[in-house]
Scaffold this motif. Structure first.
Motif, PDB file in Angstrom:
ATOM      1  N   VAL A   1       2.971  11.626 -15.250  1.00 27.29           N
ATOM      2  CA  VAL A   1       4.421  11.438 -15.163  1.00 27.29           C
ATOM      3  C   VAL A   1       4.882  11.653 -13.721  1.00 27.29           C
ATOM      4  O   VAL A   1       5.688  10.888 -13.191  1.00 27.29           O
ATOM      5  N   ALA A   2       4.348  12.691 -13.070  1.00 25.29           N
ATOM      6  CA  ALA A   2       4.717  12.966 -11.677  1.00 25.29           C
ATOM      7  C   ALA A   2       4.234  11.832 -10.764  1.00 25.29           C
ATOM      8  O   ALA A   2       4.947  11.422  -9.847  1.00 25.29           O
ATOM      9  N   ALA A   3       3.037  11.320 -11.016  1.00 24.07           N
ATOM     10  CA  ALA A   3       2.516  10.204 -10.214  1.00 24.07           C
ATOM     11  C   ALA A   3       3.409   8.979 -10.363  1.00 24.07           C
ATOM     12  O   ALA A   3       3.735   8.305  -9.374  1.00 24.07           O
ATOM     13  N   ALA A   4       3.818   8.685 -11.584  1.00 25.27           N
ATOM     14  CA  ALA A   4       4.687   7.531 -11.839  1.00 25.27           C
ATOM     15  C   ALA A   4       6.057   7.735 -11.189  1.00 25.27           C
ATOM     16  O   ALA A   4       6.616   6.793 -10.601  1.00 25.27           O
ATOM     17  N   ALA A   5       6.590   8.948 -11.281  1.00 22.84           N
ATOM     18  CA  ALA A   5       7.893   9.234 -10.673  1.00 22.84           C
ATOM     19  C   ALA A   5       7.826   9.067  -9.153  1.00 22.84           C
ATOM     20  O   ALA A   5       8.745   8.507  -8.545  1.00 22.84           O
ATOM     21  N   LEU A   6       6.748   9.524  -8.551  1.00 22.71           N
ATOM     22  CA  LEU A   6       6.581   9.363  -7.111  1.00 22.71           C
ATOM     23  C   LEU A   6       6.502   7.882  -6.743  1.00 22.71           C
ATOM     24  O   LEU A   6       7.155   7.432  -5.794  1.00 22.71           O
ATOM     25  N   GLY A   7       5.730   7.117  -7.494  1.00 27.65           N
ATOM     26  CA  GLY A   7       5.623   5.688  -7.240  1.00 27.65           C
ATOM     27  C   GLY A   7       6.970   4.981  -7.368  1.00 27.65           C
ATOM     28  O   GLY A   7       7.332   4.157  -6.521  1.00 27.65           O
ATOM     29  N   LEU A   8       7.711   5.310  -8.396  1.00 22.10           N
ATOM     30  CA  LEU A   8       9.032   4.712  -8.605  1.00 22.10           C
ATOM     31  C   LEU A   8       9.985   5.073  -7.470  1.00 22.10           C
ATOM     32  O   LEU A   8      10.707   4.210  -6.951  1.00 22.10           O
ATOM     33  N   LEU A   9       9.966   6.332  -7.052  1.00 18.53           N
ATOM     34  CA  LEU A   9      10.816   6.763  -5.941  1.00 18.53           C
ATOM     35  C   LEU A   9      10.489   5.971  -4.669  1.00 18.53           C
ATOM     36  O   LEU A   9      11.390   5.498  -3.974  1.00 18.53           O
ATOM     37  N   LEU A  10       9.214   5.817  -4.384  1.00 11.72           N
ATOM     38  CA  LEU A  10       8.819   5.072  -3.191  1.00 11.72           C
ATOM     39  C   LEU A  10       9.249   3.606  -3.269  1.00 11.72           C
ATOM     40  O   LEU A  10       9.676   3.024  -2.264  1.00 11.72           O
ATOM     41  N   LEU A  11       9.152   3.003  -4.451  1.00 14.81           N
ATOM     42  CA  LEU A  11       9.612   1.622  -4.618  1.00 14.81           C
ATOM     43  C   LEU A  11      11.116   1.510  -4.396  1.00 14.81           C
ATOM     44  O   LEU A  11      11.592   0.589  -3.715  1.00 14.81           O
ATOM     45  N   VAL A  12      11.864   2.452  -4.961  1.00 16.47           N
ATOM     46  CA  VAL A  12      13.322   2.453  -4.788  1.00 16.47           C
ATOM     47  C   VAL A  12      13.694   2.612  -3.315  1.00 16.47           C
ATOM     48  O   VAL A  12      14.647   2.002  -2.830  1.00 16.47           O
ATOM     49  N   LEU A  13      12.909   3.420  -2.598  1.00 18.25           N
ATOM     50  CA  LEU A  13      13.167   3.631  -1.171  1.00 18.25           C
ATOM     51  C   LEU A  13      12.694   2.465  -0.307  1.00 18.25           C
ATOM     52  O   LEU A  13      12.913   2.461   0.901  1.00 18.25           O
ATOM     53  N   GLY A  14      12.046   1.475  -0.931  1.00 13.77           N
ATOM     54  CA  GLY A  14      11.642   0.269  -0.216  1.00 13.77           C
ATOM     55  C   GLY A  14      10.275   0.318   0.433  1.00 13.77           C
ATOM     56  O   GLY A  14       9.975  -0.504   1.307  1.00 13.77           O
ATOM     57  N   ALA A  15       9.435   1.240   0.024  1.00 15.07           N
ATOM     58  CA  ALA A  15       8.080   1.298   0.587  1.00 15.07           C
ATOM     59  C   ALA A  15       7.305   0.046   0.181  1.00 15.07           C
ATOM     60  O   ALA A  15       7.489  -0.485  -0.918  1.00 15.07           O
ATOM     61  N   PRO A  16       6.433  -0.448   1.047  1.00 13.85           N
ATOM     62  CA  PRO A  16       5.625  -1.626   0.714  1.00 13.85           C
ATOM     63  C   PRO A  16       4.746  -1.349  -0.512  1.00 13.85           C
ATOM     64  O   PRO A  16       4.130  -0.285  -0.619  1.00 13.85           O
ATOM     65  N   THR A  17       4.683  -2.317  -1.405  1.00 16.73           N
ATOM     66  CA  THR A  17       3.961  -2.153  -2.667  1.00 16.73           C
ATOM     67  C   THR A  17       2.513  -1.698  -2.503  1.00 16.73           C
ATOM     68  O   THR A  17       2.074  -0.806  -3.230  1.00 16.73           O
TER      69      THR A  17
END
Length: 159
Positions: free
Chosen positions: A74-90
């Motif tokens: 869950v923490a890994a997914a939340a981190l990934g989602l946060l990075l996507l929202v912040l515009g980090a490259p996929t």
């Protein structure tokens, strides 16, 4: 596992990911995954991740228990989602999540285990093969991760 083993495991995860993401900067993915592999230990006051993040790390460590929520998918997914929202490259988001998850895999190999099914089940799942800081970790797991990383990078560049 020790932080150096988590770095090695994260690097291996990033190198593996670089093989399946065409045109991604392989060494960048390796670096992102290796650094992200330290992330779950932000729940431990003495960890390198907590020290690097300073006050934010100390607050997180104080509010969480070691090998709790931060050691869950869950923490890994939340981190990934946060990075996507912040515009980090996929590709870098994928490397970050892969490195983070590599930490969970490695910690599953020692007796303390990891709560893979958190929050549904807080029981920790373990395959107690490796004692933290023990001979198997120092002479087997960590060197094996580095060897795997080197092999995957070589394969990526010369294949």
């Amino acid at each position: 596992m020790l932080f150096s083993t988590h770095l090695a495991g994260g690097a291996a995860a990033g190198a593996a990911l670089a093989l399946v993401i065409p045109d991604a900067p392989a060494l960048g993915l390796v670096a992102a995954a290796a650094v992200a592999a330290l992330g779950p230990d932000i729940d431990h006051a003495g960890s390198l991740a907590t020290k690097i993040l300073g006050p934010a790390g100390r607050v997180t460590a104080a509010l969480t228990t070691h090998r709790g929520v931060t050691h869950s998918p869950v923490a890994a997914a939340a981190l990934g989602l946060l990075l996507l929202v912040l515009g980090a490259p996929t590709p870098y988001v994928m490397a970050t999540v892969a490195g983070y998850l590599s930490h969970l895999v490695l910690d599953s190999l020692n007796p303390q285990g990891v709560p893979w099914l958190w929050p549904l089940l807080r029981r920790k799942i373990t395959l107690p093969l490796v004692r933290t800081g023990g001979t198997i970790e120092n002479l087997g797991v960590r060197p094996g991760c580095y060897l795997l990383t080197a092999t995957l990078i070589f394969t990526n560049f010369y294949n």
